[in-house]
Design a protein around this motif. Structure first.
Motif, PDB file in Angstrom:
ATOM      1  N   GLY A  70      19.012  57.389  20.460  1.00  0.00           N
ATOM      2  CA  GLY A  70      17.949  58.279  20.908  1.00  0.00           C
ATOM      3  C   GLY A  70      18.119  58.657  22.364  1.00  0.00           C
ATOM      4  O   GLY A  70      17.904  59.811  22.751  1.00  0.00           O
ATOM      5  N   PHE A  71      18.507  57.693  23.186  1.00  0.00           N
ATOM      6  CA  PHE A  71      18.747  57.959  24.606  1.00  0.00           C
ATOM      7  C   PHE A  71      19.869  58.983  24.776  1.00  0.00           C
ATOM      8  O   PHE A  71      19.752  59.927  25.568  1.00  0.00           O
ATOM      9  CB  PHE A  71      19.103  56.654  25.309  1.00  0.00           C
ATOM     10  CG  PHE A  71      19.321  56.794  26.787  1.00  0.00           C
ATOM     11  CD1 PHE A  71      18.255  56.716  27.660  1.00  0.00           C
ATOM     12  CD2 PHE A  71      20.593  57.015  27.299  1.00  0.00           C
ATOM     13  CE1 PHE A  71      18.443  56.845  29.040  1.00  0.00           C
ATOM     14  CE2 PHE A  71      20.790  57.146  28.665  1.00  0.00           C
ATOM     15  CZ  PHE A  71      19.723  57.062  29.533  1.00  0.00           C
ATOM     16  N   ALA A  72      20.960  58.810  24.029  1.00  0.00           N
ATOM     17  CA  ALA A  72      22.081  59.747  24.120  1.00  0.00           C
ATOM     18  C   ALA A  72      21.670  61.144  23.654  1.00  0.00           C
ATOM     19  O   ALA A  72      22.055  62.151  24.263  1.00  0.00           O
ATOM     20  CB  ALA A  72      23.255  59.239  23.289  1.00  0.00           C
ATOM     21  N   LYS A  73      20.878  61.202  22.589  1.00  0.00           N
ATOM     22  CA  LYS A  73      20.404  62.493  22.102  1.00  0.00           C
ATOM     23  C   LYS A  73      19.489  63.158  23.127  1.00  0.00           C
ATOM     24  O   LYS A  73      19.577  64.366  23.367  1.00  0.00           O
ATOM     25  CB  LYS A  73      19.661  62.302  20.785  1.00  0.00           C
ATOM     26  CG  LYS A  73      18.970  63.549  20.231  1.00  0.00           C
ATOM     27  CD  LYS A  73      19.969  64.643  19.897  1.00  0.00           C
ATOM     28  CE  LYS A  73      19.247  65.847  19.279  1.00  0.00           C
ATOM     29  NZ  LYS A  73      20.176  66.974  19.040  1.00  0.00           N
ATOM     30  N   ALA A  74      18.610  62.368  23.746  1.00  0.00           N
ATOM     31  CA  ALA A  74      17.717  62.909  24.763  1.00  0.00           C
ATOM     32  C   ALA A  74      18.492  63.440  25.960  1.00  0.00           C
ATOM     33  O   ALA A  74      18.121  64.453  26.559  1.00  0.00           O
ATOM     34  CB  ALA A  74      16.716  61.832  25.202  1.00  0.00           C
ATOM     35  N   MET A  75      19.579  62.761  26.326  1.00  0.00           N
ATOM     36  CA  MET A  75      20.407  63.218  27.433  1.00  0.00           C
ATOM     37  C   MET A  75      20.999  64.595  27.159  1.00  0.00           C
ATOM     38  O   MET A  75      21.209  65.392  28.071  1.00  0.00           O
ATOM     39  CB  MET A  75      21.544  62.223  27.683  1.00  0.00           C
ATOM     40  CG  MET A  75      21.137  60.939  28.374  1.00  0.00           C
ATOM     41  SD  MET A  75      20.754  61.154  30.122  1.00  0.00           S
ATOM     42  CE  MET A  75      22.334  61.677  30.761  1.00  0.00           C
ATOM     43  N   GLY A  76      21.284  64.880  25.887  1.00  0.00           N
ATOM     44  CA  GLY A  76      21.944  66.135  25.550  1.00  0.00           C
ATOM     45  C   GLY A  76      21.012  67.231  25.075  1.00  0.00           C
ATOM     46  O   GLY A  76      21.479  68.321  24.712  1.00  0.00           O
ATOM     47  N   ALA A  95      26.631  55.288  26.148  1.00  0.00           N
ATOM     48  CA  ALA A  95      25.482  54.907  25.325  1.00  0.00           C
ATOM     49  C   ALA A  95      25.913  54.560  23.905  1.00  0.00           C
ATOM     50  O   ALA A  95      25.441  53.581  23.314  1.00  0.00           O
ATOM     51  CB  ALA A  95      24.456  56.038  25.302  1.00  0.00           C
ATOM     52  N   LEU A  96      26.830  55.346  23.327  1.00  0.00           N
ATOM     53  CA  LEU A  96      27.295  55.082  21.964  1.00  0.00           C
ATOM     54  C   LEU A  96      28.060  53.768  21.885  1.00  0.00           C
ATOM     55  O   LEU A  96      27.853  52.966  20.966  1.00  0.00           O
ATOM     56  CB  LEU A  96      28.176  56.247  21.488  1.00  0.00           C
ATOM     57  CG  LEU A  96      27.452  57.565  21.230  1.00  0.00           C
ATOM     58  CD1 LEU A  96      28.461  58.676  20.947  1.00  0.00           C
ATOM     59  CD2 LEU A  96      26.483  57.435  20.063  1.00  0.00           C
ATOM     60  N   LEU A  97      28.958  53.541  22.837  1.00  0.00           N
ATOM     61  CA  LEU A  97      29.731  52.298  22.839  1.00  0.00           C
ATOM     62  C   LEU A  97      28.828  51.087  23.073  1.00  0.00           C
ATOM     63  O   LEU A  97      28.998  50.038  22.444  1.00  0.00           O
ATOM     64  CB  LEU A  97      30.830  52.367  23.900  1.00  0.00           C
ATOM     65  CG  LEU A  97      31.948  53.390  23.645  1.00  0.00           C
ATOM     66  CD1 LEU A  97      32.899  53.449  24.833  1.00  0.00           C
ATOM     67  CD2 LEU A  97      32.711  53.053  22.371  1.00  0.00           C
ATOM     68  N   ALA A  98      27.871  51.240  23.980  1.00  0.00           N
ATOM     69  CA  ALA A  98      26.924  50.157  24.227  1.00  0.00           C
ATOM     70  C   ALA A  98      26.090  49.862  22.989  1.00  0.00           C
ATOM     71  O   ALA A  98      25.795  48.699  22.675  1.00  0.00           O
ATOM     72  CB  ALA A  98      26.016  50.506  25.403  1.00  0.00           C
ATOM     73  N   ILE A 142      17.163  48.416  15.953  1.00  0.00           N
ATOM     74  CA  ILE A 142      16.293  48.925  17.025  1.00  0.00           C
ATOM     75  C   ILE A 142      17.120  49.271  18.260  1.00  0.00           C
ATOM     76  O   ILE A 142      16.934  50.322  18.884  1.00  0.00           O
ATOM     77  CB  ILE A 142      15.202  47.891  17.369  1.00  0.00           C
ATOM     78  CG1 ILE A 142      14.229  47.729  16.198  1.00  0.00           C
ATOM     79  CG2 ILE A 142      14.442  48.299  18.627  1.00  0.00           C
ATOM     80  CD1 ILE A 142      13.199  46.640  16.400  1.00  0.00           C
ATOM     81  N   ILE A 143      18.043  48.386  18.613  1.00  0.00           N
ATOM     82  CA  ILE A 143      18.894  48.634  19.783  1.00  0.00           C
ATOM     83  C   ILE A 143      19.775  49.854  19.553  1.00  0.00           C
ATOM     84  O   ILE A 143      19.888  50.734  20.418  1.00  0.00           O
ATOM     85  CB  ILE A 143      19.750  47.402  20.096  1.00  0.00           C
ATOM     86  CG1 ILE A 143      18.857  46.238  20.533  1.00  0.00           C
ATOM     87  CG2 ILE A 143      20.777  47.714  21.180  1.00  0.00           C
ATOM     88  CD1 ILE A 143      19.576  44.918  20.672  1.00  0.00           C
ATOM     89  N   SER A 149      28.201  64.114  31.625  1.00  0.00           N
ATOM     90  CA  SER A 149      27.483  64.088  30.355  1.00  0.00           C
ATOM     91  C   SER A 149      28.286  63.358  29.283  1.00  0.00           C
ATOM     92  O   SER A 149      27.743  62.542  28.533  1.00  0.00           O
ATOM     93  CB  SER A 149      27.179  65.525  29.906  1.00  0.00           C
ATOM     94  OG  SER A 149      26.467  65.527  28.693  1.00  0.00           O
ATOM     95  N   ILE A 150      29.583  63.645  29.210  1.00  0.00           N
ATOM     96  CA  ILE A 150      30.441  62.977  28.226  1.00  0.00           C
ATOM     97  C   ILE A 150      30.494  61.477  28.505  1.00  0.00           C
ATOM     98  O   ILE A 150      30.392  60.649  27.585  1.00  0.00           O
ATOM     99  CB  ILE A 150      31.856  63.583  28.243  1.00  0.00           C
ATOM    100  CG1 ILE A 150      31.820  65.025  27.727  1.00  0.00           C
ATOM    101  CG2 ILE A 150      32.820  62.743  27.406  1.00  0.00           C
ATOM    102  CD1 ILE A 150      33.133  65.757  27.870  1.00  0.00           C
ATOM    103  N   ALA A 151      30.642  61.105  29.779  1.00  0.00           N
ATOM    104  CA  ALA A 151      30.726  59.691  30.141  1.00  0.00           C
ATOM    105  C   ALA A 151      29.443  58.941  29.776  1.00  0.00           C
ATOM    106  O   ALA A 151      29.483  57.836  29.210  1.00  0.00           O
ATOM    107  CB  ALA A 151      31.015  59.555  31.631  1.00  0.00           C
ATOM    108  N   LEU A 152      28.290  59.534  30.084  1.00  0.00           N
ATOM    109  CA  LEU A 152      27.020  58.877  29.785  1.00  0.00           C
ATOM    110  C   LEU A 152      26.786  58.761  28.274  1.00  0.00           C
ATOM    111  O   LEU A 152      26.334  57.721  27.784  1.00  0.00           O
ATOM    112  CB  LEU A 152      25.868  59.648  30.434  1.00  0.00           C
ATOM    113  CG  LEU A 152      25.783  59.564  31.962  1.00  0.00           C
ATOM    114  CD1 LEU A 152      24.708  60.512  32.490  1.00  0.00           C
ATOM    115  CD2 LEU A 152      25.486  58.137  32.418  1.00  0.00           C
TER     116      LEU A 152
END
Length: 231
Positions: free
Chosen positions: A157-163, A213-216, A150-151, A206-209
């Motif tokens: 999903g958050f990273a995809k939404a950002m892009g 998100a992926l690393l988190a 879930i996490i 954008s790359i940093a965010l």
């Protein structure tokens, strides 16, 4: 981020807002659909699986246009939402959240579904045979075990939404301060002379965010999995 201009900062802030609500509102449905696909045996299961993954295959512009036809102010659903609830989606940040949520939904479902399929059904069956209600079994056994998925799905999903770009710009346009997210702001700056510097700064953000998100996602999912395993 003092090196960002006011319009650039507005785009970053709006992207974070849109991505948060896109993820938060999609998550309960993503969990329900993932459980249905992983555990359910019902007619139309394969069709549901295809519909869930359709946004990954369709051109994003097509998804945005379908949203406009469905949720536009003159469309049946859009007119009903505006008249009954006062909710306007087309050419509003709320519509950007809807578009981003739809595009991120398949990634969320897939991550959660893989986590559900990794849970031994015998654990749930054992609890059920002891008289535990189905909802209690889910809350005390299934949910903790699938929490890493879930996490991970939420952050992906958050990273995809950002892009998200294509569906968003088609459905809500590119209005600075209202619907202009990071990707659409980058596109807008590239269309004007001398806008390359601002575009490059937003690309870096954008790359940093996204990487954050992926690393988190990896770190949190690993920590939760270790805690569940008692390590």
């Amino acid at each position: 981020m003092t090196w960002l201009g006011p319009q650039e900062w507005e785009a970053v802030a709006l992207s974070l807002r849109v991505s948060f609500w896109a993820t938060a509102l999609s998550l309960p449905l993503a969990i329900a659909v993932a459980l249905a696909l992983a555990r359910g045996r019902f007619p139309g299961r394969h069709l549901l699986n295809g519909l869930v993954h359709l946004p990954l295959i369709l051109p994003p512009v097509v998804t945005g246009y379908l949203l406009l036809l469905t949720f536009g102010r003159r469309a049946p659903v859009g007119a009903f939402l505006e008249n009954a609830l006062g909710l306007v989606l087309a050419f509003r940040w709320t519509g950007a959240a809807l578009a981003a949520g739809i595009m991120a939904f398949p990634l969320m479902v897939r991550a959660i579904r893989l986590a559900v399929e990794a849970v031994d059904p015998r654990l749930e069956q054992a609890a059920a045979t002891l008289g535990a209600p189905r909802l209690w079994v889910f809350a005390t056994i299934t949910l903790p075990l699938i929490l890493p998925g879930i996490i991970a799905g939420s952050l992906l999903g958050f990273a995809k939404a950002m892009g998200e770009f294509g569906a968003t710009i088609t459905f809500v346009s590119n209005i600075p301060g209202q619907t202009q997210t990071l990707p659409t702001a980058i596109y807008g700056f590239l269309q004007i002379p001398g806008g390359e510097g601002a575009a490059l700064r937003l690309v870096a953000v954008s790359i940093a965010l996204s990487m954050g998100a992926l690393l988190a996602s990896e770190w949190i999912a690993t920590r939760v999995a270790q805690r569940i395993a008692g390590k």
